[in-house]
Write an enzyme that holds these catalytic residues in place. Structure first.
Site, short mmCIF file in Angstrom:
data_model
loop_
_atom_site.label_atom_id
_atom_site.label_comp_id
_atom_site.label_asym_id
_atom_site.label_seq_id
_atom_site.Cartn_x
_atom_site.Cartn_y
_atom_site.Cartn_z
N SER A 183 39.25 -25.19 8.96
CA SER A 183 39.52 -24.20 10.00
C SER A 183 38.26 -23.90 10.79
O SER A 183 37.15 -23.90 10.26
CB SER A 183 40.04 -22.90 9.38
N LYS A 221 45.56 -23.63 3.36
CA LYS A 221 45.36 -23.74 4.81
C LYS A 221 46.65 -23.42 5.56
O LYS A 221 46.62 -22.81 6.64
CB LYS A 221 44.89 -25.17 5.16
N HIS A 224 46.89 -19.73 5.60
CA HIS A 224 45.88 -19.30 6.58
C HIS A 224 46.46 -19.36 7.99
O HIS A 224 46.34 -18.42 8.78
CB HIS A 224 44.66 -20.22 6.46
N ASN A 225 47.14 -20.47 8.31
CA ASN A 225 47.71 -20.61 9.64
C ASN A 225 48.86 -19.64 9.87
O ASN A 225 49.06 -19.16 10.99
CB ASN A 225 48.18 -22.05 9.85
N GLU A 284 47.31 -16.50 10.77
CA GLU A 284 46.84 -16.70 12.15
C GLU A 284 47.96 -16.44 13.16
O GLU A 284 47.77 -15.75 14.16
CB GLU A 284 46.30 -18.11 12.29
#
Length: 474
Positions: A132, A186, A189-190, A193
């Site tokens: 990231s 990840k 995480h997105n 986001e």
């Protein structure tokens, strides 16, 4: 002209912006690196930018493979899906047992699980690693989430720790866990986001439509917030967007951009797996839905002529701005909390043994969702590694209680004014349901038993029960 060397310690397949930037970052830290791409222009770009660094691009894959020291360490940064499988299929005949292969793209974690098994069977070390930070992060210091073959990661650890972003001297990379855990983290995480971006967009909508502020005023508010407790990468770039005018124009480029948001799928994947794990993340779900709704531009234009526009939020503007800052902070906390809860449940289900404090720690620098609040998340899980939900931490509880009046005030205003704020609304509804000692779900169970004989459980009694809810007719 790049410096020449007999052998290179690390190889990269895919010399787009991210791959090239990561290689140059490695070269800056003294590692001899090689890259391969079928696009000759991208190979030339790497060689041109390398200068006197020990970095070289190759157009021929065999020549690229032969240039690497053994055991070879190769990272792929190519689009997720079939392209990753195609690259692996091309590479495996050229590799030897003991070589290391890393997928640094946004692959779905189930694909990574499959590839781990397939490559392990032929003697290759493989792990998936979320990266990231975008172009700038890759070049100057990303946040990285490697998971899978721990032995292979330990070989790569010196390189990754050297190139990672640093916060308080600590590198923003850590071994995540076994299997596809790196890509799973990840993905979440997105998802976070997506949620934070949606809340920023709704804040823009409230400021523009609800409070009738112009772009200059909005820019100042975002800049002011970013200088305080709301400091984050996403707010930082937002304030810059509200200051950018294309050369030769007298207005913001933002005002020329079509209001249809695109997506690459990681937000949707997060929502899908959350439902599979029976873990509600409604603010992230809503952000995915709003991107989808934005694509129906013609329908929205037609509806706007049928149902009219919005009205101004009632109340003192300065008081509303104070409340909006609180509402933004509250919703950000809830979004992170939903994401961390999903990680906790996935860790149990998939045996990842995730250390949530360490994940929060490496997200504090280099990555897209870095923010001041991640220090609070790190402290919460550092204090109690088994914390079942972020909202149960005493320090987080104080922050939530402090900002709760703001979110209630703002949503009262937006609902009355007809300004859409679904991300804000989903966060508050989630919180109010989460803090409910008794939800109305007993009625849902009664209904299910009524129409489908699905049974129900009783308070204080063991077993399941069924009722004939209507008397049989005579």
């Amino acid at each position: 002209m790049s410096a020449t060397t007999d052998k290179y310690a690390f190889g990269m397949i895919g010399l787009g912006v991210m791959g090239r930037s990561l290689l140059l970052n490695m070269a800056d830290h003294g590692f001899a690196v090689a890259g391969h791409d079928k696009d000759a222009a991208k190979v030339s770009s790497l060689n041109d930018e390398a200068g006197d660094r020990a970095a070289k691009g190759f157009g021929d894959v065999k020549e690229f493979i032969q240039s690497l020291t053994t055991p070879r360490a190769i990272m792929m940064l190519v689009p997720a899906g079939k392209i990753v499988d195609a690259v692996i299929e091309e590479l495996t005949p050229l590799l030897e047992k003991g070589d290391i292969l890393i997928d640094g793209g946004n692959s779905h974690f189930t694909d990574t699980n499959r590839r781990v098994e397939e490559l392990e069977a032929i003697g290759l070390h493989f792990f998936g690693m979320g990266v990231s930070g975008g172009e700038e992060g890759a070049r100057r210091g990303p946040s990285m989430m490697p998971g899978g073959d721990k032995q292979a990661y330990n070989v790569m650890k010196p390189i990754f720790e050297a190139i990672a972003a640093k916060v308080d001297g600590a590198p923003c990379v850590t071994y995540i866990g076994p299997g596809a855990s790196g890509h799973f983290v990840k993905m979440v995480h997105n998802g976070i986001e997506y949620g934070i971006m949606q809340v920023i967009a709704e804040t823009y909508e409230i400021l523009r439509k609800g409070l009738k502020l112009d772009n200059d005023a909005i820019q100042k508010i975002f800049a002011q917030w970013n200088a305080g407790r709301l400091q984050s990468f996403l707010l930082d770039i937002t304030k810059d967007i509200f200051a950018y005018k294309a050369p030769g124009t007298d207005h913001l480029l933002l005002d020329d951009i079509k209001d249809e948001a695109k997506a690459k799928g990681t937000g949707k994947w997060t929502s899908q797996v959350a439902m599979d794990l029976v873990t509600p993340i409604p603010t992230i779900d809503t952000s995915v839905s709003m991107r989808d709704l934005s694509k129906y531009k013609q329908l929205r234009e037609k509806a706007s002529t049928l149902y009219g526009g919005d009205i101004e939020l009632a109340g003192d503007k300065e008081e509303l701005l104070v409340a909006l800052e609180q509402a933004f902070y509250f919703t950000s906390i809830i979004t992170y909390a939903q994401g961390m809860h999903l990680l906790s449940k996935a860790s149990e289900e998939y045996k990842y043994d995730l250390h949530l404090g360490e994940i929060a720690k490496i997200w504090r620098g280099g990555c897209i969702i870095r923010s001041e609040f991640l220090n609070d998340i790190y402290n919460a899980y550092n204090k109690d590694a088994q914390l079942p939900h972020l909202l149960l931490d005493s320090d987080v509880q104080k922050l939530v209680s402090e900002t709760l009046p703001g979110i209630r005030k703002i949503l009262s205003g937006t609902i009355a004014a007809g300004v859409a704020a679904p991300g804000y609304a989903s966060a508050l509804s989630y919180f109010d349901a989460f803090r409910s000692e008794k939800m109305p779900s007993n009625l849902t169970q009664a209904q299910r038993d009524y129409f489908g004989a699905h049974t129900y459980e009783l308070i204080g009694k063991e077993g399941t029960f069924h009722t004939q809810w209507t008397k049989a007719e005579d």
